[in-house]
Design a protein around this motif. Structure first.
Motif, PDB file in Angstrom:
ATOM      1  N   VAL A   1       0.844  -1.195   0.000  1.00 44.49           N
ATOM      2  CA  VAL A   1       0.000   0.000   0.000  1.00 44.49           C
ATOM      3  C   VAL A   1       0.880   1.245   0.000  1.00 44.49           C
ATOM      4  O   VAL A   1       1.950   1.254   0.603  1.00 44.49           O
ATOM      5  CB  VAL A   1      -0.932   0.040   1.234  1.00 44.49           C
ATOM      6  CG1 VAL A   1      -2.067  -0.959   1.111  1.00 44.49           C
ATOM      7  CG2 VAL A   1      -0.159  -0.205   2.521  1.00 44.49           C
ATOM      8  N   GLU A   2       0.426   2.287  -0.677  1.00 48.14           N
ATOM      9  CA  GLU A   2       1.079   3.589  -0.614  1.00 48.14           C
ATOM     10  C   GLU A   2       0.462   4.407   0.521  1.00 48.14           C
ATOM     11  O   GLU A   2      -0.746   4.319   0.746  1.00 48.14           O
ATOM     12  CB  GLU A   2       0.893   4.340  -1.919  1.00 48.14           C
ATOM     13  CG  GLU A   2       1.490   3.672  -3.141  1.00 48.14           C
ATOM     14  CD  GLU A   2       0.886   4.230  -4.421  1.00 48.14           C
ATOM     15  OE1 GLU A   2       1.464   5.193  -4.976  1.00 48.14           O
ATOM     16  OE2 GLU A   2      -0.162   3.721  -4.852  1.00 48.14           O
ATOM     17  N   PRO A   3       1.240   5.219   1.214  1.00 45.38           N
ATOM     18  CA  PRO A   3       0.644   6.101   2.242  1.00 45.38           C
ATOM     19  C   PRO A   3      -0.457   6.982   1.653  1.00 45.38           C
ATOM     20  O   PRO A   3      -1.567   7.039   2.194  1.00 45.38           O
ATOM     21  CB  PRO A   3       1.838   6.919   2.730  1.00 45.38           C
ATOM     22  CG  PRO A   3       3.023   6.036   2.472  1.00 45.38           C
ATOM     23  CD  PRO A   3       2.710   5.320   1.184  1.00 45.38           C
ATOM     24  N   VAL A   4      -0.157   7.680   0.560  1.00 45.68           N
ATOM     25  CA  VAL A   4      -1.157   8.374  -0.252  1.00 45.68           C
ATOM     26  C   VAL A   4      -1.068   7.759  -1.643  1.00 45.68           C
ATOM     27  O   VAL A   4      -0.018   7.817  -2.282  1.00 45.68           O
ATOM     28  CB  VAL A   4      -0.904   9.893  -0.326  1.00 45.68           C
ATOM     29  CG1 VAL A   4      -1.906  10.565  -1.266  1.00 45.68           C
ATOM     30  CG2 VAL A   4      -0.980  10.526   1.058  1.00 45.68           C
ATOM     31  N   GLN A   5      -2.152   7.139  -2.093  1.00 44.00           N
ATOM     32  CA  GLN A   5      -2.107   6.444  -3.388  1.00 44.00           C
ATOM     33  C   GLN A   5      -2.030   7.437  -4.522  1.00 44.00           C
ATOM     34  O   GLN A   5      -2.825   8.377  -4.605  1.00 44.00           O
ATOM     35  CB  GLN A   5      -3.332   5.542  -3.552  1.00 44.00           C
ATOM     36  CG  GLN A   5      -3.309   4.746  -4.852  1.00 44.00           C
ATOM     37  CD  GLN A   5      -4.416   3.726  -4.946  1.00 44.00           C
ATOM     38  OE1 GLN A   5      -4.703   3.018  -3.990  1.00 44.00           O
ATOM     39  NE2 GLN A   5      -5.057   3.650  -6.106  1.00 44.00           N
ATOM     40  N   ASN A   6      -1.091   7.206  -5.424  1.00 41.28           N
ATOM     41  CA  ASN A   6      -0.859   8.115  -6.539  1.00 41.28           C
ATOM     42  C   ASN A   6      -1.903   7.967  -7.642  1.00 41.28           C
ATOM     43  O   ASN A   6      -2.669   8.895  -7.922  1.00 41.28           O
ATOM     44  CB  ASN A   6       0.551   7.871  -7.083  1.00 41.28           C
ATOM     45  CG  ASN A   6       0.813   8.616  -8.377  1.00 41.28           C
ATOM     46  OD1 ASN A   6       0.365   9.747  -8.551  1.00 41.28           O
ATOM     47  ND2 ASN A   6       1.521   7.980  -9.286  1.00 41.28           N
ATOM     48  N   ALA A   7      -1.921   6.806  -8.313  1.00 42.89           N
ATOM     49  CA  ALA A   7      -2.816   6.609  -9.451  1.00 42.89           C
ATOM     50  C   ALA A   7      -4.264   6.733  -9.005  1.00 42.89           C
ATOM     51  O   ALA A   7      -4.656   6.229  -7.958  1.00 42.89           O
ATOM     52  CB  ALA A   7      -2.579   5.248 -10.084  1.00 42.89           C
ATOM     53  N   GLY A   8      -5.052   7.413  -9.820  1.00 42.57           N
ATOM     54  CA  GLY A   8      -6.421   7.733  -9.451  1.00 42.57           C
ATOM     55  C   GLY A   8      -6.551   9.132  -8.892  1.00 42.57           C
ATOM     56  O   GLY A   8      -7.650   9.688  -8.841  1.00 42.57           O
ATOM     57  N   GLY A   9      -5.405   9.693  -8.450  1.00 41.08           N
ATOM     58  CA  GLY A   9      -5.431  11.088  -8.037  1.00 41.08           C
ATOM     59  C   GLY A   9      -5.322  11.340  -6.553  1.00 41.08           C
ATOM     60  O   GLY A   9      -6.199  11.959  -5.962  1.00 41.08           O
ATOM     61  N   CYS A  10      -4.231  10.856  -5.917  1.00 43.81           N
ATOM     62  CA  CYS A  10      -3.868  11.266  -4.559  1.00 43.81           C
ATOM     63  C   CYS A  10      -4.929  10.920  -3.519  1.00 43.81           C
ATOM     64  O   CYS A  10      -5.609  11.809  -2.994  1.00 43.81           O
ATOM     65  CB  CYS A  10      -3.545  12.753  -4.519  1.00 43.81           C
ATOM     66  SG  CYS A  10      -2.222  13.257  -5.641  1.00 43.81           S
ATOM     67  N   PHE A  11      -5.072   9.639  -3.202  1.00 48.14           N
ATOM     68  CA  PHE A  11      -6.033   9.202  -2.183  1.00 48.14           C
ATOM     69  C   PHE A  11      -5.330   9.104  -0.831  1.00 48.14           C
ATOM     70  O   PHE A  11      -4.528   8.193  -0.610  1.00 48.14           O
ATOM     71  CB  PHE A  11      -6.611   7.818  -2.512  1.00 48.14           C
ATOM     72  CG  PHE A  11      -7.251   7.710  -3.865  1.00 48.14           C
ATOM     73  CD1 PHE A  11      -7.996   8.751  -4.391  1.00 48.14           C
ATOM     74  CD2 PHE A  11      -7.118   6.551  -4.616  1.00 48.14           C
ATOM     75  CE1 PHE A  11      -8.594   8.637  -5.645  1.00 48.14           C
ATOM     76  CE2 PHE A  11      -7.711   6.429  -5.861  1.00 48.14           C
ATOM     77  CZ  PHE A  11      -8.447   7.473  -6.375  1.00 48.14           C
ATOM     78  N   PRO A  12      -5.630   9.998   0.117  1.00 48.35           N
ATOM     79  CA  PRO A  12      -5.049   9.867   1.459  1.00 48.35           C
ATOM     80  C   PRO A  12      -5.777   8.783   2.242  1.00 48.35           C
ATOM     81  O   PRO A  12      -6.901   8.409   1.901  1.00 48.35           O
ATOM     82  CB  PRO A  12      -5.275  11.250   2.069  1.00 48.35           C
ATOM     83  CG  PRO A  12      -6.489  11.775   1.371  1.00 48.35           C
ATOM     84  CD  PRO A  12      -6.466  11.194  -0.022  1.00 48.35           C
ATOM     85  N   PRO A  13      -5.166   8.267   3.307  1.00 53.44           N
ATOM     86  CA  PRO A  13      -5.837   7.239   4.110  1.00 53.44           C
ATOM     87  C   PRO A  13      -6.869   7.867   5.046  1.00 53.44           C
ATOM     88  O   PRO A  13      -6.604   8.901   5.652  1.00 53.44           O
ATOM     89  CB  PRO A  13      -4.692   6.626   4.903  1.00 53.44           C
ATOM     90  CG  PRO A  13      -3.715   7.746   5.065  1.00 53.44           C
ATOM     91  CD  PRO A  13      -3.803   8.544   3.787  1.00 53.44           C
ATOM     92  N   PRO A  14      -8.039   7.257   5.208  1.00 48.07           N
ATOM     93  CA  PRO A  14      -8.996   7.735   6.193  1.00 48.07           C
ATOM     94  C   PRO A  14      -8.462   7.483   7.606  1.00 48.07           C
ATOM     95  O   PRO A  14      -7.579   6.638   7.808  1.00 48.07           O
ATOM     96  CB  PRO A  14     -10.248   6.889   5.922  1.00 48.07           C
ATOM     97  CG  PRO A  14     -10.022   6.264   4.578  1.00 48.07           C
ATOM     98  CD  PRO A  14      -8.550   6.120   4.423  1.00 48.07           C
ATOM     99  N   PRO A  15      -8.991   8.191   8.604  1.00 46.98           N
ATOM    100  CA  PRO A  15      -8.559   7.965   9.992  1.00 46.98           C
ATOM    101  C   PRO A  15      -8.730   6.502  10.389  1.00 46.98           C
ATOM    102  O   PRO A  15      -9.759   5.885  10.113  1.00 46.98           O
ATOM    103  CB  PRO A  15      -9.500   8.868  10.799  1.00 46.98           C
ATOM    104  CG  PRO A  15      -9.957   9.915   9.840  1.00 46.98           C
ATOM    105  CD  PRO A  15     -10.021   9.247   8.494  1.00 46.98           C
TER     106      PRO A  15
END
Length: 474
Positions: A241-255
């Motif tokens: 997993v990426e901390p903030v996923q790049n592809a798809g447009g910068c998905f941060p993790p929910p709390p």
């Protein structure tokens, strides 16, 4: 499907027909240069945009036109272009020792850099395996995971879980972990054993969990447990997993997301690999993305910002627990790269990390990340902008056809609007960034870690102008 290049195929011709051609060279870069992730037919009868120099946050093409580099090259140039001290560090190392492999040997630059990364990495991540780049670091991590379980008496654990639309690299193993089907289809069959779960795109969350980010985060994390159980815990080696996923447009993790993912990995004896090829080295305001969100990986994969792009280098940083069986008896990890841990690359990485400390680049991101977010969120008043998301200096702006329903563009509309207009128009207006539709259409921006409000304003103003014009095409 657009190319993942920051400037998509079909950009407007920026070059004059009267531009002189150097002796021994063709008139068009595309005559002989096969560009990466590029629709080459787009340059059959037009010159390729060609960048020849950079200074600070700006780049210039061969016609002398200036652009704001709002993507840090490719999420890489953390410290900015034209840093003489980095070039000098490379030259000094090349004069002293230009190359030597780290196959059963060492050199001082690799030793010092490994020591430094181990000191910076969270927890017991104390073993550093150098590569030439990000995809190779991901490939290394999967191989480590597979062999680790063989060495510890569980040879059936070889599968990996990753997330939908996630990009992890182009080597056969890393591509198998990648969750972007059009990138994979031309090269199938790939390495078996990779399985996908939902990502953390809260903007597109299922109705059942779309009311609360924490509830959504628990739901998304639990899908990992569901996949492990479906495949059989005795067959799954790792979660990538990426901390903030790049592809798809910068998905941060929910709390709470990563806290739950760590619990799941511990419960089923599955390694947690934090793919930080983009997120490490200050992109989120911390040295590593795992530190931003407070979770402990078993392996971190990294590259890009480690050298600020001045020389290729990647690193997989591995926990003492995972390394332990590799350090016994006649065991060997039969894996490596000719240019992994290259002396010149290690030297520039050390100088780059010195620069980080001297200029407090992590602190600069931390002090300004809220201002960056606030500036970009001004774009939400445009009818074409559905969402602004990300963290640190890493953001995506999602484009929609209808803000109320979140309706996205179909393939033909995306081709006409995103590739046909937005990408080229941003570049024409002096902004180098990424327009992409791996997933839903987005524009991504990732300024250099030296940036402040002046850069943020230029990004927002240029995006506003171009996206306002793009709406007229809808």
């Amino acid at each position: 499907m657009t190319s993942p290049n920051p400037t998509l195929d079909g950009v407007t011709d920026h070059y004059s027909a009267d531009e002189p051609v150097h002796e021994g060279r063709s008139g068009n870069a595309a005559d002989h240069l096969w560009m990466h992730f590029t629709r080459m037919s787009g340059y059959a009868d037009k010159p390729v945009p060609t960048i020849e120099r950079g200074e600070g946050a700006y780049i210039w093409d061969t016609n002398g036109k200036k652009y704001l580099d709002a993507l840090s090259g490719l999420f890489v140039v953390q410290a900015g272009h034209g840093r003489a001290e980095l070039a000098e560090a490379m030259a000094a190392q090349a004069r002293k020792l230009a190359f030597f492999p780290i196959w059963s040997y060492a050199h001082p630059a690799a030793v010092e850099l490994a020591d430094r990364l181990a000191a910076e990495a969270p927890g017991d991540l104390n073993k550093v395996f150098f590569s030439s780049g990000g995809g190779e670091s991901v490939e290394t991590a999967w191989k480590v995971a597979k062999q680790y379980f063989k060495l510890t008496g569980r040879p059936g654990k070889y599968k990996v879980i990753s997330r939908a639309i996630a990009y992890h690299g182009t080597t056969q193993g890393a591509l198998s972990i990648t969750g972007v089907p059009p990138f994979k289809a031309p090269f199938e069959p790939l390495v078996p054993g990779s399985h996908r779960v939902p990502n953390t795109n809260f903007y597109r969350a299922p109705d059942l969990v779309s009311h609360d980010e924490k509830v959504f985060g628990r739901w998304a994390a639990d899908r990992i447990e569901e996949a492990i159980l479906a495949e059989g815990p005795d067959t799954v080696a790792a979660v990538f997993v990426e901390p903030v996923q790049n592809a798809g447009g910068c998905f941060p993790p929910p709390p709470g997301y990563f806290e739950r993912v760590r619990e799941i990995c511990d419960q089923y004896d599955v390694l947690l690999v934090s793919d930080e090829v983009i997120c490490a080295y200050g992109r989120l305001g911390t040295m590593f993305g795992a530190q931003k969100y407070g979770y402990q990986p078993d392996i971190i994969t990294s590259a890009k910002g480690l050298t600020s792009g001045y020389s290729p280098l990647g690193a997989a940083i591995i926990s003492d627990r995972i390394f332990e069986p590799f350090g016994k008896g006649d065991t060997v990890f039969p894996h490596g790269y000719t240019f992994g841990g290259h002396p010149v690359s290690c030297a520039v990485a050390l100088a780059n990390l010195d620069l980080f400390e001297r200029e407090d680049l992590l602190g600069n991101v931390q002090r300004n990340e809220n201002a960056f977010r606030t500036t970009l969120e001004k774009l939400l008043d445009l009818p074409i902008v559905g969402d602004v998301r990300g963290d640190g200096y890493f953001y995506g702006v999602e484009l929609v056809k209808d803000k109320n329903t979140k309706e996205t563009f179909d393939a033909a509309e995306s081709e006409r609007i995103l590739r046909g207009y937005v990408s080229g128009a941003l570049y024409e207006n002096g902004l180098y960034c990424r327009a992409d539709d791996r997933g839903d259409p987005v524009v991504q921006v990732a300024p250099m870690l030296t940036s402040g409000q002046e850069v943020f304003d230029q990004i927002e103003q240029t995006l506003r102008h171009v996206l306002t014009e793009a709406w007229k095409l809808v």
